[in-house]
Design an enzyme around this catalytic site. Sequence first.
Site, PDB file in Angstrom:
ATOM      1  N   SER A 104      25.590  20.276 116.229  1.00 16.96           N
ATOM      2  CA  SER A 104      26.782  21.085 115.997  1.00 16.96           C
ATOM      3  C   SER A 104      27.684  20.457 114.943  1.00 16.96           C
ATOM      4  CB  SER A 104      27.567  21.226 117.309  1.00 16.96           C
ATOM      5  OG  SER A 104      28.840  21.810 117.084  1.00 16.96           O
ATOM      6  N   TYR A 126      29.815  25.587 110.906  1.00 16.98           N
ATOM      7  CA  TYR A 126      30.932  26.527 110.926  1.00 16.98           C
ATOM      8  C   TYR A 126      31.514  26.590 109.523  1.00 16.98           C
ATOM      9  CZ  TYR A 126      31.150  26.881 116.033  1.00 16.98           C
ATOM     10  OH  TYR A 126      30.861  27.145 117.349  1.00 16.98           O
ATOM     11  N   THR A 152      26.829  29.705 111.744  1.00 17.63           N
ATOM     12  CA  THR A 152      27.367  30.542 112.805  1.00 17.63           C
ATOM     13  C   THR A 152      28.309  31.556 112.188  1.00 17.63           C
ATOM     14  OG1 THR A 152      27.154  28.848 114.500  1.00 17.63           O
ATOM     15  CG2 THR A 152      28.778  30.556 114.893  1.00 17.63           C
ATOM     16  N   LYS A 225      23.229  32.716 112.741  1.00 19.41           N
ATOM     17  CA  LYS A 225      23.367  32.809 114.193  1.00 19.41           C
ATOM     18  C   LYS A 225      24.631  33.593 114.556  1.00 19.41           C
ATOM     19  CE  LYS A 225      23.988  29.986 118.367  1.00 19.41           C
ATOM     20  NZ  LYS A 225      25.385  30.320 118.690  1.00 19.41           N
ATOM     21  N   HIS A 249      27.149  34.173 121.209  1.00 16.06           N
ATOM     22  CA  HIS A 249      27.788  32.869 121.375  1.00 16.06           C
ATOM     23  C   HIS A 249      27.882  32.483 122.848  1.00 16.06           C
ATOM     24  CE1 HIS A 249      30.053  30.098 118.581  1.00 16.06           C
ATOM     25  NE2 HIS A 249      30.249  29.485 119.745  1.00 16.06           N
TER      26      HIS A 249
END
Length: 355
Positions: A104, A126, A152, A225, A249
């Site tokens: 992440s 992100y 994402t 995603k 999510h």
Amino acid sequence: MLTPADAEEAAARLLPADIWDFVRSGAGTERTLTANTTMLDQVSLLPRVLVDVSAVSTAGRLLGSDVPAPMAVAPMAYQRAVHPDGELAAAAGALAAGVPFTVSTFSSVAVEDIAVTGADLWFQLYWLRDRGAVAELVARAEQAGARALMLTVDTPRMGRRLADMRRSFTLPPDVTAAHFSLNAERLPAGVSALAAQTAALVDPALSWADLDWLRERTSLPLICKGILHPDDAVRAARAGTAAVVVSNHGGRQLDGAAASVTALPAVVTAVRAAVGDKVDVLLDGGVRTGSHLLSALALGAGGVLVGRPALWGLALGGATGTARVLGLLRAELEDAMALAGCPDLAAAARLTAIH
């Protein structure tokens, strides 16, 4: 421990209440969170009979690499909140299970350190307000040997995660975002520190033009995603992505969004009509059993992302616990395939699923 659900029950007893709520909870009334698993439970398969299943193989390929089962560990932030070794242990567990591990952006261990485990790494991104920071993260992921970049696309802001808000949730002081230097802030009651951090860092203006910008600046395969609408999936596929992940999510963003498995068939149909099998379609959200995984394959997914179950295993036993839960999912998938008359994943993809 016989099932991932056993790990869930044990992790719920082990973790502090605020950390468990952080792992478990979703947005709003949590109807999307609940629907992810409920709708997978409602998929019915029509097994085939008189098929030789004396040998059953769950082996497949994800993003061009061989895997012993069609799954990868989903990106999840701040894993040191559930185990002192955090992402280091989770990645080592994924390596032991033979599946990719997604780092992440908000990992509590830096991607360079996780890479030392030797795990097959994907890096989740992100879209940050600071474009230079985006470019730096991409470069770090590439230099660390990440094999794919997962953007994402469903988080212009953090969903209203009421469990965190009610607790004014803040991570333990020794659990930080390893890729950033963040200043701790005193926040009023009823405000999640993570939501405030997301608002400060993540750019809500992310658009298709930014996807093009990213595609031009990395040689890594790009995964999108957070897609539920078929038109968005087709646009992402035509923009040069290697895979799209059908995801809400984990029920942590729009409460009321469709369950991931509900959206999956239409996305698969649209992507296949547009680009054939050039783009993988993966399912994220609600996978708790091997039968769920088989249902996803029968509905057209090329594989799944495993989220919370991996964290349950991590909480219980670090790398060993993570590997054990992933191994249980693989064993359950093999059992379900045999009972459904599927000696391999190609046969699983031809199963009839009533949804």
